[in-house]
Design an enzyme around this catalytic site. Structure first.
Site, short mmCIF file in Angstrom:
data_model
loop_
_atom_site.label_atom_id
_atom_site.label_comp_id
_atom_site.label_asym_id
_atom_site.label_seq_id
_atom_site.Cartn_x
_atom_site.Cartn_y
_atom_site.Cartn_z
N HIS A 46 -4.23 -4.96 -3.94
CA HIS A 46 -4.09 -4.47 -2.52
C HIS A 46 -4.36 -5.26 -1.61
CE1 HIS A 46 -2.93 -2.04 0.41
NE2 HIS A 46 -3.79 -0.66 0.09
N LYS B 222 19.24 8.81 -10.82
CA LYS B 222 20.60 8.63 -11.72
C LYS B 222 20.53 7.67 -12.72
CE LYS B 222 23.23 10.24 -7.71
NZ LYS B 222 24.43 9.99 -6.60
N ARG C 65 -1.88 5.82 5.21
CA ARG C 65 -2.35 4.66 5.92
C ARG C 65 -1.63 3.42 6.06
NH1 ARG C 65 -5.87 8.07 4.16
NH2 ARG C 65 -7.79 8.67 5.24
N THR C 66 -1.55 3.28 4.64
CA THR C 66 -0.75 1.74 4.38
C THR C 66 0.86 1.67 4.87
OG1 THR C 66 -2.03 1.40 2.39
CG2 THR C 66 -0.01 -0.25 2.71
#
Length: 318
Positions: free
Chosen positions: A133, A83, A55-56
């Site tokens: 968030h 790496k 969704r985000t």
């Protein structure tokens, strides 16, 4: 106005209101036959997701494209991080390609603040650990604001956030956003799913909250964050549903005006044991739709030097 969006607390009440007002304009853009404007033409937005997201990530990419920004997606599994390259070197390398904004999700709390110190680009926190968030909090408050037609704030609004609060950055940011607008927020969870530092209003009995005089105006069900748990914090999911889930019996007792929300993805049969489509107050799909308008507003707020009237009323791009 900050050059980055890292948390609701840093945005503040005035900032929350500014973004939500701007989201009204973006929602109008999204209703056009061709929902695209040249507001961020020439800008580049890079998504850097160290955790899975549907969704985000898609919401931000759609938002950037509707504002005519160029988009880049950083594939962690195919990068030089494998790496031994450091996060800082990775960010500085991508920034050197001409990035104007990073949208970053990371499992480590505080990672977006580190990135913000390594680049002159805007940084948008799309989720850091259990911590924050902010765009979820913004889209949740915008969804309630439009559903109730309350553009001036949420004084007197009663919100219950139910479930796995301990592991939920959504709970923290959505609580902060609702509280900034004047709502009364109650956390409802078993003690094992509460964080060490709890919100002012906490209950351990969902039925007591639903049955109090007038019920609740917004019932926000959180997803059980099973992938974040390192120990058995509930006896089993069946018992969790019986004690804290939105069962058919509890759904039948909701006040007629109660709005039901969930950040997704939903564990059907666990925190929500009914079909949301059968709940007249369910706003779950509207949250997803509003996420695009809110994230358009955030990108515009951080990256545009013009007013909405100047750049959003022009004809759509081709």
């Amino acid at each position: 106005m900050s050059r980055s969006l890292l948390s609701i607390e840093e945005l503040g009440t005035a900032g929350v209101q500014r973004i939500l007002d701007l989201a009204d304009t973006m929602a109008e853009v999204n209703r056009r036959p061709n929902p695209k404007v040249p507001a961020l033409r020439g800008k580049t937005v890079c998504s850097v997701f160290f955790e899975d997201s549907t969704r985000t990530r898609l919401s931000f990419e759609t938002a950037a494209k509707r504002l005519s920004a160029d988009t880049m997606t950083f594939a962690v599994s195919q990068s030089s991080l494998n790496k031994g390259e450091s996060l800082r070197d990775t960010i500085e390398t991508i920034a050197a390609m001409g990035v104007d904004a990073f949208v970053i999700r990371h499992k480590s709390t505080g990672a977006p603040w580190l990135v913000d110190g390594w680049t002159n680009a805007a940084v948008i926190n799309a989720g850091d650990g259990w911590h924050s968030h902010p765009t979820q909090g913004l889209l949740d408050t915008y969804t309630v604001r439009t559903a109730l037609n309350r553009p001036d704030g949420f004084d007197g609004l009663r919100v219950a956030i139910v479930g796995d609060i301990k592991h939920s950055r959504v709970a923290r940011s959505t609580t902060a956003a609702f509280t900034a607008l004047g709502a009364d927020v109650t956390w409802v969870a078993p003690r094992t799913l509460l964080p060490p530092v709890v919100h002012e209003h906490v209950e351990n009995d969902i039925d007591a909250v639903l049955d109090r005089d007038g019920g609740v105006d917004v019932l926000y069900m959180l997803r059980m964050q099973q992938e974040r748990m390192n120990e058995a914090l509930v006896p089993n999911l069946r018992e969790y549903t019986a004690r804290f889930g939105l069962t058919p019996e509890r759904a039948a007792r909701l006040a007629p005006h109660t709005l039901v929300m969930h950040p997704g993805p939903m564990n059907r049969g666990v925190e929500v044991a009914v079909d949301p489509a059968e709940l007249p107050g369910a706003l779950i799909t509207q949250q997803v739709t509003n996420g695009i308008a809110v994230r358009m507003a955030v990108l515009f707020d951080l990256l545009s030097a013009e007013s909405p009237e100047q750049s959003l009323t022009e004809g759509p791009t081709t």
